[in-house]
Design a protein around this motif. Sequence first.
Motif, PDB file in Angstrom:
ATOM      1  N   SER A  41     -37.108  13.202  -7.689  1.00 13.66           N
ATOM      2  CA  SER A  41     -36.827  12.705  -6.339  1.00 13.66           C
ATOM      3  C   SER A  41     -35.832  13.618  -5.635  1.00 13.66           C
ATOM      4  O   SER A  41     -35.950  13.870  -4.431  1.00 13.66           O
ATOM      5  N   LEU A  42     -34.866  14.118  -6.378  1.00 13.80           N
ATOM      6  CA  LEU A  42     -33.920  15.056  -5.768  1.00 13.80           C
ATOM      7  C   LEU A  42     -34.639  16.319  -5.311  1.00 13.80           C
ATOM      8  O   LEU A  42     -34.400  16.848  -4.228  1.00 13.80           O
ATOM      9  N   LEU A  43     -35.544  16.772  -6.167  1.00 10.03           N
ATOM     10  CA  LEU A  43     -36.306  17.985  -5.855  1.00 10.03           C
ATOM     11  C   LEU A  43     -37.143  17.778  -4.589  1.00 10.03           C
ATOM     12  O   LEU A  43     -37.249  18.676  -3.738  1.00 10.03           O
ATOM     13  N   LYS A  44     -37.726  16.593  -4.486  1.00 16.03           N
ATOM     14  CA  LYS A  44     -38.541  16.309  -3.313  1.00 16.03           C
ATOM     15  C   LYS A  44     -37.661  16.262  -2.068  1.00 16.03           C
ATOM     16  O   LYS A  44     -38.004  16.777  -1.007  1.00 16.03           O
ATOM     17  N   GLU A  45     -36.530  15.647  -2.233  1.00 15.88           N
ATOM     18  CA  GLU A  45     -35.594  15.484  -1.119  1.00 15.88           C
ATOM     19  C   GLU A  45     -35.125  16.832  -0.567  1.00 15.88           C
ATOM     20  O   GLU A  45     -35.077  17.029   0.642  1.00 15.88           O
ATOM     21  N   THR A  46     -34.790  17.742  -1.488  1.00 17.38           N
ATOM     22  CA  THR A  46     -34.282  19.037  -1.032  1.00 17.38           C
ATOM     23  C   THR A  46     -35.387  19.935  -0.502  1.00 17.38           C
ATOM     24  O   THR A  46     -35.134  20.878   0.228  1.00 17.38           O
ATOM     25  N   GLU A  47     -36.611  19.651  -0.922  1.00 14.06           N
ATOM     26  CA  GLU A  47     -37.760  20.418  -0.435  1.00 14.06           C
ATOM     27  C   GLU A  47     -37.742  21.894  -0.803  1.00 14.06           C
ATOM     28  O   GLU A  47     -38.342  22.704  -0.111  1.00 14.06           O
ATOM     29  N   ILE A  48     -37.024  22.249  -1.854  1.00 19.45           N
ATOM     30  CA  ILE A  48     -37.036  23.660  -2.253  1.00 19.45           C
ATOM     31  C   ILE A  48     -38.240  23.938  -3.134  1.00 19.45           C
ATOM     32  O   ILE A  48     -38.495  23.215  -4.092  1.00 19.45           O
ATOM     33  N   PRO A  49     -38.988  24.985  -2.797  1.00 17.54           N
ATOM     34  CA  PRO A  49     -40.111  25.375  -3.649  1.00 17.54           C
ATOM     35  C   PRO A  49     -39.593  25.682  -5.047  1.00 17.54           C
ATOM     36  O   PRO A  49     -38.575  26.363  -5.187  1.00 17.54           O
ATOM     37  N   HIS A  50     -40.259  25.175  -6.065  1.00 21.55           N
ATOM     38  CA  HIS A  50     -39.733  25.375  -7.412  1.00 21.55           C
ATOM     39  C   HIS A  50     -40.843  25.426  -8.446  1.00 21.55           C
ATOM     40  O   HIS A  50     -41.939  24.925  -8.214  1.00 21.55           O
ATOM     41  N   ILE A  51     -40.525  26.019  -9.570  1.00 20.57           N
ATOM     42  CA  ILE A  51     -41.462  26.004 -10.697  1.00 20.57           C
ATOM     43  C   ILE A  51     -40.697  25.650 -11.969  1.00 20.57           C
ATOM     44  O   ILE A  51     -39.504  25.912 -12.080  1.00 20.57           O
ATOM     45  N   PHE A  52     -41.408  25.056 -12.892  1.00 16.93           N
ATOM     46  CA  PHE A  52     -40.819  24.732 -14.186  1.00 16.93           C
ATOM     47  C   PHE A  52     -41.215  25.811 -15.190  1.00 16.93           C
ATOM     48  O   PHE A  52     -42.346  26.302 -15.164  1.00 16.93           O
ATOM     49  N   VAL A  53     -40.283  26.131 -16.055  1.00 17.90           N
ATOM     50  CA  VAL A  53     -40.565  27.141 -17.058  1.00 17.90           C
ATOM     51  C   VAL A  53     -40.262  26.580 -18.443  1.00 17.90           C
ATOM     52  O   VAL A  53     -39.197  25.980 -18.653  1.00 17.90           O
ATOM     53  N   ASP A  54     -41.194  26.750 -19.343  1.00 19.37           N
ATOM     54  CA  ASP A  54     -41.026  26.367 -20.745  1.00 19.37           C
ATOM     55  C   ASP A  54     -40.981  24.853 -20.937  1.00 19.37           C
ATOM     56  O   ASP A  54     -41.648  24.316 -21.798  1.00 19.37           O
ATOM     57  N   ARG A  55     -40.188  24.177 -20.158  1.00 19.63           N
ATOM     58  CA  ARG A  55     -40.074  22.730 -20.259  1.00 19.63           C
ATOM     59  C   ARG A  55     -40.588  22.117 -18.960  1.00 19.63           C
ATOM     60  O   ARG A  55     -40.164  22.515 -17.883  1.00 19.63           O
ATOM     61  N   TYR A  56     -41.469  21.134 -19.074  1.00 25.39           N
ATOM     62  CA  TYR A  56     -42.025  20.564 -17.842  1.00 25.39           C
ATOM     63  C   TYR A  56     -42.420  19.114 -18.029  1.00 25.39           C
ATOM     64  O   TYR A  56     -42.557  18.625 -19.151  1.00 25.39           O
ATOM     65  N   TYR A  57     -42.585  18.438 -16.917  1.00 23.10           N
ATOM     66  CA  TYR A  57     -43.092  17.068 -16.932  1.00 23.10           C
ATOM     67  C   TYR A  57     -44.608  17.116 -16.845  1.00 23.10           C
ATOM     68  O   TYR A  57     -45.171  18.070 -16.312  1.00 23.10           O
ATOM     69  N   HIS A  58     -45.244  16.104 -17.325  1.00 22.46           N
ATOM     70  CA  HIS A  58     -46.674  15.989 -17.081  1.00 22.46           C
ATOM     71  C   HIS A  58     -46.872  15.923 -15.589  1.00 22.46           C
ATOM     72  O   HIS A  58     -46.056  15.355 -14.865  1.00 22.46           O
ATOM     73  N   GLY A  59     -47.946  16.481 -15.103  1.00 24.12           N
ATOM     74  CA  GLY A  59     -48.206  16.372 -13.682  1.00 24.12           C
ATOM     75  C   GLY A  59     -48.622  17.695 -13.087  1.00 24.12           C
ATOM     76  O   GLY A  59     -48.934  18.644 -13.807  1.00 24.12           O
ATOM     77  N   ASP A  60     -48.583  17.715 -11.791  1.00 28.65           N
ATOM     78  CA  ASP A  60     -49.189  18.812 -11.057  1.00 28.65           C
ATOM     79  C   ASP A  60     -48.224  19.960 -10.774  1.00 28.65           C
ATOM     80  O   ASP A  60     -48.635  21.061 -10.422  1.00 28.65           O
ATOM     81  N   ALA A  61     -46.931  19.714 -10.934  1.00 28.54           N
ATOM     82  CA  ALA A  61     -45.940  20.719 -10.541  1.00 28.54           C
ATOM     83  C   ALA A  61     -46.195  22.065 -11.212  1.00 28.54           C
ATOM     84  O   ALA A  61     -46.558  22.117 -12.383  1.00 28.54           O
ATOM     85  N   PRO A  62     -46.019  23.134 -10.449  1.00 27.31           N
ATOM     86  CA  PRO A  62     -46.277  24.475 -10.966  1.00 27.31           C
ATOM     87  C   PRO A  62     -45.414  24.770 -12.182  1.00 27.31           C
ATOM     88  O   PRO A  62     -44.245  24.383 -12.213  1.00 27.31           O
ATOM     89  N   ARG A  63     -45.974  25.449 -13.152  1.00 21.34           N
ATOM     90  CA  ARG A  63     -45.203  25.728 -14.351  1.00 21.34           C
ATOM     91  C   ARG A  63     -45.749  26.928 -15.112  1.00 21.34           C
ATOM     92  O   ARG A  63     -46.923  27.250 -15.040  1.00 21.34           O
ATOM     93  N   VAL A  64     -44.847  27.545 -15.857  1.00 26.42           N
ATOM     94  CA  VAL A  64     -45.213  28.652 -16.733  1.00 26.42           C
ATOM     95  C   VAL A  64     -44.711  28.308 -18.124  1.00 26.42           C
ATOM     96  O   VAL A  64     -43.554  27.927 -18.291  1.00 26.42           O
ATOM     97  N   SER A  65     -45.563  28.434 -19.084  1.00 27.57           N
ATOM     98  CA  SER A  65     -45.115  28.175 -20.449  1.00 27.57           C
ATOM     99  C   SER A  65     -45.998  28.921 -21.431  1.00 27.57           C
ATOM    100  O   SER A  65     -46.891  29.668 -21.055  1.00 27.57           O
TER     101      SER A  65
END
Lengths: 340, 340
Positions: free
Chosen positions: B143-167
Amino acid sequence: MPKRAVTIKEVAERAGLSVTTVSLVFNGKADNIPYATRQKVEQAAAELNYQPNYTARSLVTGKTHTIGVIIPDISNNFFSGMVRHLQTELNKHGYDIILCNSEEQMANDLRYIRWLAGRKVDGLVLILSAESMEEENREKITSLLKETEIPHIFVDRYYHGDAPRVSVDNEWSGRQVAEMLIAAGHKNIGVITGPMCLNSSINRLKGVTSVLSEHGIDLPKENIVYGKYNMISGKEGAAVLLKRNVSVIFAFNDMQAYGVISYLKENGVKIPEDVSVVGFDDDLFSTIVEPKLTTVKQPIMQLSHEICDMILAVVDGKEHERHVKLATQLILRDSVRKLI
Amino acid sequence: MPKRAVTIKEVAERAGLSVTTVSLVFNGKADNIPYATRQKVEQAAAELNYQPNYTARSLVTGKTHTIGVIIPDISNNFFSGMVRHLQTELNKHGYDIILCNSEEQMANDLRYIRWLAGRKVDGLVLILSAESMEEENREKITSLLKETEIPHIFVDRYYHGDAPRVSVDNEWSGRQVAEMLIAAGHKNIGVITGPMCLNSSINRLKGVTSVLSEHGIDLPKENIVYGKYNMISGKEGAAVLLKRNVSVIFAFNDMQAYGVISYLKENGVKIPEDVSVVGFDDDLFSTIVEPKLTTVKQPIMQLSHEICDMILAVVDGKEHERHVKLATQLILRDSVRKLI
DNA sequence: TTGTACGCGTTATCAC
DNA sequence: GTGATAACGCGTACAA
């Protein structure tokens, strides 16, 4: 940058106040502002989820609250440990760091200094490449530094002179090791140095030779191998020194020591029965390697602390010690044999 | 910030031109400007040693060309290796990074995300703390991430879901290790995991159990020790698994494996004669430790490369793969015994 | 105690 | 092709 950031103006409108008032509240200069007004501001900010724009703020205050950190290579444990604590400490003071890896190349040092000057960092923490520390290249670096006028300090590696710096007392450390070795009965000592443009190598060697000569022990030139701070150098050094029949090899950093250990084992030389080994840094792995490595511990947390204090003092134009030199700690483990 | 920076205005005056023209030249939009004029600008800039002020530029362009990087701890070799190459790559594209260490604490993750939002970073590369990755805390972060609206990616550790990630493909990696072990004749296998809120642990374990069950081999619950990614955990895990008479211990990272090795040696257990050991990461020390550690190599340079590509794409709003999953490499060394 | 007006150094828009 | 002029978001004299 998010497309539509909430501005201070909107907060002011929401609170039914002027921008000035709101600004004062946010900057802790609200002494003369009634509590009720302050609360209105806080509430409006919270409702709108206002985040001050540091970019704009920097433009007018002339301060970015950012410190540029140039190091050879963050994947080196000594540097990464330092950067870790430095970042945490600086953050407590409201600063953040921009990290740059020179990959031990002067061209990158120069490039990053210019780059960070454009970024308007408030200060620079410099661990420059060995290349940059060579006397013939000194002028290139210092003149650029003078030109950009960014407050800066040198860490670990420095030029002779007045520039502010934080380092470890390398000569003293070298002395400690030499004295321990002599007390253990070692007389034929071999040394593997790092690049001799670095004060760490120069002074560790100076410490060793001083103590030896004080004890009337000779350190033949052939017992000194001039290398680099990496494993390969350790292996190569070990190969050379083994032929010299040394009873101990003092490697000027732990990575070299690991190289030495590998080489000795590969060649059936027992440690410390046949040859003793001493390192420098107290890398994490030194407690795992066999035998556990006797080495000199760099006070990384304390270093970071001093760096933080000094760079902030330099940035603020405050008085401060120009040259901080920290003590190290000799860690006795299992890689040195007592001959007497 | 230097007290008196040279401004574009001064350059314009010196060159006898308007600020607009000078600006166009500096931004490569000088297609319609005659060569002579361009040269005048270049010369004036050189004479005055002009450095564009990025802070001011950012304010109007809305781009800081800065990426925030939040990691648990830069002194961890895996993270520092990644950050090193990431920084170098991003710099080639004109970006720099602000580094933040969360020290594995969610409170710091949250604090730094807000902080970097104020810093107006263009994007965020996130390796959040294990704490933040726990399902119950997910909402706070997202929710904080959504609020700040900063483009972001998860690396190595991620939540299930659609968010961009590299692992890395952890399940596949777990499978590789298990198959190798079975081929070597191991049947009573012990495993030490990392925090089970991390996909790395979840999926490595999934890979192992899948292969074992495919081969009709049981993995009793007692053979799985749930730990953390550090040496202590390795020692503790080894103590437990030794009692289970396992023929091999698969530690989910190299630090744990070092702990296992230490413990086994301290207790007179021979590696790999009595018990085999496998790690994960291919840390530098894995070639030095005795016996040399059989482990899974993380493709750090490739990871950094993908992270760089993805975060830039996300920042620019370009099309990109949402989930990049990289292959690892099983490195066979001396810590696994062939039973058949 | 609060509001007005200006400047920080740049880029972008629109005339000329 | 080039040059005024207006933003960008904020801090701060100065005035009220």
